[in-house]
Scaffold this motif. Structure first.
Motif, PDB file in Angstrom:
ATOM      1  N   VAL A 112     -66.634  79.544 -51.800  1.00  0.00           N
ATOM      2  CA  VAL A 112     -67.002  80.120 -53.105  1.00  0.00           C
ATOM      3  C   VAL A 112     -66.799  81.628 -53.139  1.00  0.00           C
ATOM      4  N   ASP A 113     -66.459  82.222 -52.005  1.00  0.00           N
ATOM      5  CA  ASP A 113     -66.178  83.661 -51.987  1.00  0.00           C
ATOM      6  C   ASP A 113     -64.696  83.950 -52.241  1.00  0.00           C
ATOM      7  N   ARG A 114     -63.896  82.888 -52.392  1.00  0.00           N
ATOM      8  CA  ARG A 114     -62.459  83.057 -52.591  1.00  0.00           C
ATOM      9  C   ARG A 114     -62.078  82.608 -53.994  1.00  0.00           C
ATOM     10  N   ALA A 115     -61.561  83.503 -54.782  1.00  0.00           N
ATOM     11  CA  ALA A 115     -61.111  83.158 -56.129  1.00  0.00           C
ATOM     12  C   ALA A 115     -59.712  82.560 -56.033  1.00  0.00           C
ATOM     13  N   TYR A 116     -59.607  81.264 -56.286  1.00  0.00           N
ATOM     14  CA  TYR A 116     -58.301  80.614 -56.270  1.00  0.00           C
ATOM     15  C   TYR A 116     -58.217  79.664 -57.460  1.00  0.00           C
ATOM     16  N   PRO A 117     -57.244  79.879 -58.316  1.00  0.00           N
ATOM     17  CA  PRO A 117     -56.156  80.857 -58.225  1.00  0.00           C
ATOM     18  C   PRO A 117     -56.635  82.284 -58.518  1.00  0.00           C
ATOM     19  N   ALA A 118     -55.945  83.246 -57.921  1.00  0.00           N
ATOM     20  CA  ALA A 118     -56.345  84.646 -58.061  1.00  0.00           C
ATOM     21  C   ALA A 118     -56.337  85.102 -59.519  1.00  0.00           C
ATOM     22  N   GLY A 119     -55.472  84.523 -60.314  1.00  0.00           N
ATOM     23  CA  GLY A 119     -55.394  84.890 -61.723  1.00  0.00           C
ATOM     24  C   GLY A 119     -56.626  84.510 -62.523  1.00  0.00           C
ATOM     25  N   HIS A 120     -57.517  83.719 -61.932  1.00  0.00           N
ATOM     26  CA  HIS A 120     -58.744  83.308 -62.613  1.00  0.00           C
ATOM     27  C   HIS A 120     -59.963  84.082 -62.119  1.00  0.00           C
ATOM     28  N   GLN A 121     -59.737  85.224 -61.496  1.00  0.00           N
ATOM     29  CA  GLN A 121     -60.849  86.023 -60.991  1.00  0.00           C
ATOM     30  C   GLN A 121     -61.865  86.329 -62.100  1.00  0.00           C
ATOM     31  N   GLN A 122     -61.399  86.803 -63.235  1.00  0.00           N
ATOM     32  CA  GLN A 122     -62.311  87.134 -64.331  1.00  0.00           C
ATOM     33  C   GLN A 122     -62.998  85.885 -64.879  1.00  0.00           C
ATOM     34  N   LEU A 123     -62.272  84.781 -64.948  1.00  0.00           N
ATOM     35  CA  LEU A 123     -62.883  83.535 -65.412  1.00  0.00           C
ATOM     36  C   LEU A 123     -64.004  83.108 -64.473  1.00  0.00           C
ATOM     37  N   PHE A 124     -63.758  83.202 -63.161  1.00  0.00           N
ATOM     38  CA  PHE A 124     -64.795  82.814 -62.197  1.00  0.00           C
ATOM     39  C   PHE A 124     -66.027  83.710 -62.321  1.00  0.00           C
ATOM     40  N   GLU A 125     -65.818  84.973 -62.589  1.00  0.00           N
ATOM     41  CA  GLU A 125     -66.962  85.875 -62.782  1.00  0.00           C
ATOM     42  C   GLU A 125     -67.779  85.455 -63.991  1.00  0.00           C
ATOM     43  N   ARG A 126     -67.110  85.026 -65.044  1.00  0.00           N
ATOM     44  CA  ARG A 126     -67.827  84.549 -66.236  1.00  0.00           C
ATOM     45  C   ARG A 126     -68.559  83.243 -65.939  1.00  0.00           C
ATOM     46  N   ILE A 127     -67.927  82.366 -65.166  1.00  0.00           N
ATOM     47  CA  ILE A 127     -68.572  81.100 -64.815  1.00  0.00           C
ATOM     48  C   ILE A 127     -69.841  81.358 -64.003  1.00  0.00           C
ATOM     49  N   GLN A 128     -69.756  82.288 -63.038  1.00  0.00           N
ATOM     50  CA  GLN A 128     -70.939  82.621 -62.238  1.00  0.00           C
ATOM     51  C   GLN A 128     -72.077  83.156 -63.101  1.00  0.00           C
ATOM     52  N   ALA A 129     -71.735  83.890 -64.145  1.00  0.00           N
ATOM     53  CA  ALA A 129     -72.751  84.530 -64.975  1.00  0.00           C
ATOM     54  C   ALA A 129     -73.565  83.527 -65.783  1.00  0.00           C
ATOM     55  N   SER A 130     -72.944  82.418 -66.207  1.00  0.00           N
ATOM     56  CA  SER A 130     -73.676  81.469 -67.040  1.00  0.00           C
ATOM     57  C   SER A 130     -73.513  80.018 -66.613  1.00  0.00           C
ATOM     58  N   GLY A 131     -72.775  79.785 -65.557  1.00  0.00           N
ATOM     59  CA  GLY A 131     -72.591  78.440 -65.036  1.00  0.00           C
ATOM     60  C   GLY A 131     -72.693  78.478 -63.528  1.00  0.00           C
ATOM     61  N   ALA A 132     -71.813  77.759 -62.855  1.00  0.00           N
ATOM     62  CA  ALA A 132     -71.863  77.739 -61.389  1.00  0.00           C
ATOM     63  C   ALA A 132     -70.490  77.446 -60.803  1.00  0.00           C
ATOM     64  N   MET A 133     -70.202  78.125 -59.698  1.00  0.00           N
ATOM     65  CA  MET A 133     -69.045  77.817 -58.862  1.00  0.00           C
ATOM     66  C   MET A 133     -69.589  77.115 -57.626  1.00  0.00           C
ATOM     67  N   VAL A 134     -68.965  76.000 -57.256  1.00  0.00           N
ATOM     68  CA  VAL A 134     -69.524  75.145 -56.209  1.00  0.00           C
ATOM     69  C   VAL A 134     -68.439  74.739 -55.216  1.00  0.00           C
ATOM     70  N   SER A 135     -68.817  74.695 -53.936  1.00  0.00           N
ATOM     71  CA  SER A 135     -67.914  74.185 -52.899  1.00  0.00           C
ATOM     72  C   SER A 135     -68.741  73.614 -51.762  1.00  0.00           C
ATOM     73  N   GLU A 136     -68.189  72.635 -51.073  1.00  0.00           N
ATOM     74  CA  GLU A 136     -68.840  72.117 -49.868  1.00  0.00           C
ATOM     75  C   GLU A 136     -68.281  72.798 -48.618  1.00  0.00           C
ATOM     76  N   LEU A 137     -67.279  73.640 -48.811  1.00  0.00           N
ATOM     77  CA  LEU A 137     -66.651  74.334 -47.699  1.00  0.00           C
ATOM     78  C   LEU A 137     -67.343  75.668 -47.439  1.00  0.00           C
ATOM     79  N   PRO A 138     -67.351  76.149 -46.210  1.00  0.00           N
ATOM     80  CA  PRO A 138     -67.993  77.429 -45.907  1.00  0.00           C
ATOM     81  C   PRO A 138     -67.238  78.600 -46.499  1.00  0.00           C
ATOM     82  N   CYS A 139     -67.929  79.699 -46.705  1.00  0.00           N
ATOM     83  CA  CYS A 139     -67.281  80.911 -47.197  1.00  0.00           C
ATOM     84  C   CYS A 139     -66.154  81.302 -46.254  1.00  0.00           C
ATOM     85  N   GLY A 140     -65.051  81.719 -46.826  1.00  0.00           N
ATOM     86  CA  GLY A 140     -63.887  82.081 -46.022  1.00  0.00           C
ATOM     87  C   GLY A 140     -62.883  80.962 -45.886  1.00  0.00           C
ATOM     88  N   ALA A 141     -63.282  79.715 -46.179  1.00  0.00           N
ATOM     89  CA  ALA A 141     -62.370  78.577 -46.033  1.00  0.00           C
ATOM     90  C   ALA A 141     -61.261  78.659 -47.074  1.00  0.00           C
TER      91      ALA A 141
END
Length: 390
Positions: free
Chosen positions: A202-231
């Motif tokens: 969840v510390d990696r924005a992929y695709p990189a072009g969605h960095q701003q979208l992911f920031e918006r999702i974090q603000a009012s929704g959630a980004m989720v992964s079962e993989l460790p940070c850095g994966a």
């Protein structure tokens, strides 16, 4: 490995910080499993279910617990051991701490129980950035489709996601370009909730072009992964991630997909879980919709052309209310959907015949028929059972 982790005071302190209400040993064991096993590893899931995370970790890395002639365990151990490094577990915890990712474990108040339907392939843990409570929103729909989407596909995805999110339905997708991005943006645009499952940490924005979208999702929704940070995201992890998208959603809608689109993988998981599956038709000459037409023909998906029809998949009325117009937004049991699909308004069928057609046990069919008859959704006579009010 467990002894090394438990003997490291700093690592234990970080584990207690991440999970103050849990035993450090169980937390460390689950984080370690997230490091050494790939998502959806059924052997790991079976071991954990039988022994618990901590003891399963000890068994997994100990030759003396299993004979090497046990092919399944032997192969799994050879997969896990190269990754069995205490430092990797420590880095996973520290990485999550740096980005303020929350650790969710099965049994937590905000753990989405629908993921447990995956059985041995259910996630061992989840890392969440944003509002973890979004994962237990009562109404949830997964909207997926092609990365190389057409304007038609993105327009339909945005219309569905926006209308549904505006009425309180959580929009679930994978954060990719194309249909995923259109669905997330539309949900955010109406102030609704959305969850993005990632194929990397969840510390990696992929695709990189969605960095701003992911920031918006974090603000009012959630980004989720079962993989460790850095994966890092890989092709296999995208496919494994799809099972979580299908499992969290009460229904899955494929908006646009080519003949070999990865969205068909998500649809396959939804079908295997008994989740309602919808597919949006496109022009018969469009390669971008060939996969959707394939779902209609081969997977018995429902044809979906409007938000109202998506709500039907979810068991909601046109206003987003559950059942026959109540305001609760109650989830329909997937088994009920399968049974109702097997029934007809004209042809009466016995419970044994309905069990054969629906793939449910006869005992389950009888129990469901009793519930559905109370709601007047089915009726019976001497010939058998039919749909509709008598």
């Amino acid at each position: 490995m467990m002894d090394a982790l438990l003997g490291d005071a700093e690592v234990c302190a970080v584990a207690r910080s991440a999970r103050p209400e849990s035993e450090a040993a169980d937390t460390l064991a689950r984080v370690a499993w997230g490091v050494i096993a790939e998502p959806g590893d059924g052997v790991a899931g079976a071991l954990i279910a039988q022994l618990g995370a901590e003891e399963a970790m000890r068994v997994a890395l100990d030759d003396s617990r299993f004979a090497l002639s046990d092919r399944v365990i032997g192969e799994a151990q050879r997969r896990w051991r190269p990754r069995a490094r205490p430092r990797a577990v420590s880095e996973s915890l520290h990485g999550a701490q740096e980005v303020r990712a929350r650790l969710l474990l099965p049994g937590d108040e905000e753990w989405p129980e629908s993921l447990d339907d995956l059985g041995d392939h259910a996630p061992v843990l989840l890392w969440v950035r944003g509002d973890a409570s979004r994962l237990i929103t009562p109404e949830r729909v997964s909207i997926v489709g092609a990365r190389a989407a057409t304007g038609y596909g993105e327009s339909v995805a945005a219309e569905f996601a926006g209308d549904l999110a505006a009425s309180g339905t959580l929009v679930v997708s994978g954060g990719a370009y194309g249909i995923d991005g259109a669905a997330h943006r539309a949900a955010l645009g109406v102030g609704g909730g959305t969850v993005a499952f990632l194929a990397g940490g969840v510390d990696r924005a992929y695709p990189a072009g969605h960095q701003q979208l992911f920031e918006r999702i974090q603000a009012s929704g959630a980004m989720v992964s079962e993989l460790p940070c850095g994966a890092a995201p890989t092709k296999w992890r995208f496919l494994a991630r799809n099972r979580l998208i299908a499992a969290l959603g009460m229904a899955t809608v494929v908006v646009e997909a080519g003949w070999r689109s990865g969205s068909l993988n998500t649809a396959g998981h939804a079908a295997a879980l008994g989740r309602p599956l919808g597919s949006v038709p496109g022009p018969v000459t469009s390669a971008a919709s060939a996969g959707c037409h394939r779902l209609l023909r081969e997977y018995d998906a429902r044809c979906v052309t409007s938000t109202a029809e998506v709500r039907e998949l979810l068991g909601l009325d046109a206003n987003g209310n559950g059942g026959r117009g109540g305001g609760e937004g109650v989830r329909i049991d997937p088994d009920q959907t399968r049974l109702l699909d097997a029934m007809s308004t004209r042809t009466a069928r016995s419970s044994i015949e309905l069990a054969r057609i629906s793939g449910l046990s006869e005992e389950r069919v009888r129990a469901l028929l009793g519930l559905l008859s109370l709601d007047e959704r089915v009726r019976s006579d001497e010939a058998g059972w039919r749909l509709g009010v008598a």
